[in-house]
Enzyme design. Structure first.
Site, PDB file in Angstrom:
ATOM      1  N   ARG A 175       0.975  -1.199  -0.034  1.00 32.12           N
ATOM      2  CA  ARG A 175      -0.121   0.003   0.040  1.00 32.12           C
ATOM      3  C   ARG A 175       0.977   1.251  -0.057  1.00 32.12           C
ATOM      4  O   ARG A 175       2.035   1.065   0.452  1.00 32.12           O
ATOM      5  CB  ARG A 175      -0.868  -0.130   1.107  1.00 32.12           C
ATOM      6  CG  ARG A 175      -1.727  -1.162   1.284  1.00 32.12           C
ATOM      7  CD  ARG A 175      -2.667  -1.177   2.434  1.00 32.12           C
ATOM      8  NE  ARG A 175      -3.534  -2.489   2.721  1.00 32.12           N
ATOM      9  CZ  ARG A 175      -3.402  -3.342   3.114  1.00 32.12           C
ATOM     10  NH1 ARG A 175      -2.149  -3.802   3.598  1.00 32.12           N
ATOM     11  NH2 ARG A 175      -4.235  -4.536   2.970  1.00 32.12           N
TER      12      ARG A 175
ATOM     13  N   HIS B 188      -2.611   2.223  -5.845  1.00 39.60           N
ATOM     14  CA  HIS B 188      -3.434   1.286  -5.143  1.00 39.60           C
ATOM     15  C   HIS B 188      -3.860   0.119  -5.777  1.00 39.60           C
ATOM     16  O   HIS B 188      -3.942  -0.953  -5.617  1.00 39.60           O
ATOM     17  CB  HIS B 188      -4.462   1.799  -4.089  1.00 39.60           C
ATOM     18  CG  HIS B 188      -5.367   0.689  -3.034  1.00 39.60           C
ATOM     19  ND1 HIS B 188      -4.471   0.705  -1.774  1.00 39.60           N
ATOM     20  CD2 HIS B 188      -5.935  -0.099  -3.358  1.00 39.60           C
ATOM     21  CE1 HIS B 188      -5.159  -0.379  -1.309  1.00 39.60           C
ATOM     22  NE2 HIS B 188      -6.092  -0.815  -2.074  1.00 39.60           N
TER      23      HIS B 188
ATOM     24  N   ARG C 188      -2.217  -3.180  -6.787  1.00 40.70           N
ATOM     25  CA  ARG C 188      -2.248  -4.268  -6.116  1.00 40.70           C
ATOM     26  C   ARG C 188      -3.582  -5.167  -6.809  1.00 40.70           C
ATOM     27  O   ARG C 188      -3.185  -6.700  -6.789  1.00 40.70           O
ATOM     28  CB  ARG C 188      -2.849  -3.997  -4.707  1.00 40.70           C
ATOM     29  CG  ARG C 188      -1.834  -3.298  -3.705  1.00 40.70           C
ATOM     30  CD  ARG C 188      -2.073  -2.564  -2.640  1.00 40.70           C
ATOM     31  NE  ARG C 188      -3.058  -3.373  -1.631  1.00 40.70           N
ATOM     32  CZ  ARG C 188      -2.623  -4.397  -0.858  1.00 40.70           C
ATOM     33  NH1 ARG C 188      -1.690  -4.395  -0.714  1.00 40.70           N
ATOM     34  NH2 ARG C 188      -3.508  -4.975  -0.072  1.00 40.70           N
TER      35      ARG C 188
ATOM     36  N   HIS D  94      -3.482  -9.064   3.310  1.00 38.73           N
ATOM     37  CA  HIS D  94      -4.803  -9.435   3.637  1.00 38.73           C
ATOM     38  C   HIS D  94      -5.082 -10.047   4.960  1.00 38.73           C
ATOM     39  O   HIS D  94      -4.132 -10.698   5.173  1.00 38.73           O
ATOM     40  CB  HIS D  94      -5.897  -9.932   2.439  1.00 38.73           C
ATOM     41  CG  HIS D  94      -6.023  -8.909   1.163  1.00 38.73           C
ATOM     42  ND1 HIS D  94      -6.502  -9.456  -0.028  1.00 38.73           N
ATOM     43  CD2 HIS D  94      -5.829  -7.449   1.274  1.00 38.73           C
ATOM     44  CE1 HIS D  94      -6.435  -8.568  -0.701  1.00 38.73           C
ATOM     45  NE2 HIS D  94      -6.273  -7.306  -0.096  1.00 38.73           N
TER      46      HIS D  94
ATOM     47  N   TYR E  24       1.185 -18.830  11.388  1.00 37.15           N
ATOM     48  CA  TYR E  24       2.366 -19.526  10.941  1.00 37.15           C
ATOM     49  C   TYR E  24       2.532 -19.313   9.342  1.00 37.15           C
ATOM     50  O   TYR E  24       3.632 -19.723   9.067  1.00 37.15           O
ATOM     51  CB  TYR E  24       2.346 -21.007  11.162  1.00 37.15           C
ATOM     52  CG  TYR E  24       1.095 -21.669  10.840  1.00 37.15           C
ATOM     53  CD1 TYR E  24       1.369 -22.210   9.170  1.00 37.15           C
ATOM     54  CD2 TYR E  24       0.220 -22.230  11.292  1.00 37.15           C
ATOM     55  CE1 TYR E  24       0.381 -22.982   8.466  1.00 37.15           C
ATOM     56  CE2 TYR E  24      -0.877 -22.945  10.603  1.00 37.15           C
ATOM     57  CZ  TYR E  24      -0.654 -23.324   9.381  1.00 37.15           C
ATOM     58  OH  TYR E  24      -1.481 -24.184   8.792  1.00 37.15           O
TER      59      TYR E  24
END
Length: 417
Positions: free
Chosen positions: A243, A333, A336, A371, A381
């Site tokens: 971002r 943006h 992405r 996200h 993990y």
């Protein structure tokens, strides 16, 4: 007329809860489940409030009246009786605020500290002023909806849904503790205002990327040094899928192993939207930009602004896209979404007879985009587990930007079928 012992003892539950007045704000509240609770209604600072003294017959009429007298004495001194009760929660008369406080204390150790603070701040700002002092077992669906409508009135539809979710979680906790018998938020399905259709950030079709990159390499603004910083910053954003805020404040100290086999950018949790540290494996192309900027840029920031200790302006990159002719066609943006589309469309041929499968697992893509993980355990993990495949994916993306090809998923889908 004051209540008599016989009236209190002989009161029977009805389909709906009802009150039996004793006088001066004190009343006996008879619930459908047969419980009888002493309550006192009063006003403080122009606002109507409600005290809970306990359950009848454990607390008799005389004792309830003594509590009323004590509460009125506090009012005469200009004190709020509710604030003087302390934080002991009566099992028969807890306010929503009291239960929410216990709920939050019970769960916050399992949450990221920043997220826990956001949840409580949202409660303090939007929920407690409306239903905080209501008794939790008396709050109805219309009460919760009235609170939500206040949030919707300012256009914060996402916040209204989060507030409803938080209230629902408090009620589930209250039910488990025996403080409430139902969750009023379950009756609000369909009552909230629908979200407006999501407007995705502008982005180019993948086929136009080569032309875009060619224009970017030739980009010029006032001064060659400023032009070079802007060019490298835009390209770095495209190469890393981060971002704008995460890139603007990138510090030199966050980059590791730039001269080794596993270069990585470690973005601290406080700068991430989801409030947890994010690891960005760097392609050779991204590593080259990072090394060049670290060697040339003064100060702590990888991409300095107008001064060695100032970050890149939040408008620098988007204005560069405007000057390149991509106003309303491509945002920073939007890189992405562009990268996500590319990654999710990559297919490879596998097996005999041949079939087409995804080249990059969706978890790799979502993690690279930072996200939120739906599964908290998995999210704990997979950052380390997926670092190697994500590195390969990011190198493939960087090579693609240098002139690679994209498999047409529509044509490949026919073969897969």
């Amino acid at each position: 007329m004051p209540l008599t012992e016989i009236q209190a003892r002989n009161s029977k539950p009805r389909e709906r809860a009802y009150k039996m007045a004793d006088g001066e704000g004190l009343f006996l509240f008879v619930q459908p489940n047969g419980s009888k609770l002493w309550r006192m209604k009063y006003r403080f600072a122009g606002k109507e409030k409600l005290l809970s003294f306990g359950a009848y017959p454990d607390l008799g009429i005389a004792a309830a009246r003594d509590k009323r007298t004590a509460a009125k004495a506090l009012l005469a001194e200009g004190k709020d009786p509710m604030k003087s009760k302390g934080e002991v929660i009566s099992q028969e008369g807890a306010t929503f605020f009291e239960v929410a406080k216990r709920w939050h204390e019970n769960r916050k150790s399992a949450l990221n500290a920043a997220h826990a603070e956001r949840v409580w701040s949202r409660m303090e700002r939007d929920v407690f002023p409306v239903i905080g002092e209501k008794l939790v077992n008396e709050i109805t669906a219309p009460d919760v909806l009235a609170m939500i409508r206040k949030i919707e009135a300012r256009g914060a539809l996402d916040i209204s849904r989060r507030a409803k979710q938080g209230v629902g979680q408090v009620f589930q906790f209250a039910i488990a503790c025996g403080l409430a018998s139902n969750d009023p938020t379950t009756h609000l399905r369909g009552a909230l205002k629908p979200r407006p259709r999501v407007k995705h950030m502008s982005r180019l079709p993948l086929s136009e990327l080569p032309a875009f990159i060619e224009k970017l390499h030739a980009y010029q603004e006032e001064g060659e040094r400023r032009s070079a910083i802007t060019r490298d910053a835009v390209l770095f954003a495209l190469l890393t899928w981060v971002r704008t805020k995460e890139l603007r404040f990138a510090a030199k100290s966050e980059f590791e192993d730039l001269g080794g086999k596993s270069p990585v950018w470690r973005i601290p949790a406080e700068r991430m939207k989801m409030g947890r540290e994010h690891l960005v494996p760097l392609s050779q192309q991204a590593t080259h930009i990072a090394k060049s900027m670290i060697a040339a840029a003064p100060g702590e920031f990888l991409f300095p602004g107008n001064g060695p200790n100032k970050p890149l302006s939040e408008n620098t990159m988007i204005y560069a896209l405007y000057r390149l002719g991509y106003h309303s066609r491509q945002t920073v943006h939007g890189f992405r979404g562009l990268a996500s589309t590319w990654a999710n469309e990559q297919l490879v041929e596998f097996g005999k007879p041949p079939m087409w499968i995804r080249k990059y697992h969706e978890d790799w893509v979502e993690l690279q985009l930072a996200h939120s993980e739906k599964n908290d355990v998995r999210g704990a993990y997979n950052a380390a587990e997926y670092l190697a495949p994500r590195r390969r994916m990011m190198q493939d993306w960087a090579d693609y930007l240098s002139g690679g090809k994209v498999i047409d998923i529509k044509k490949a889908g026919k073969r897969a079928a």
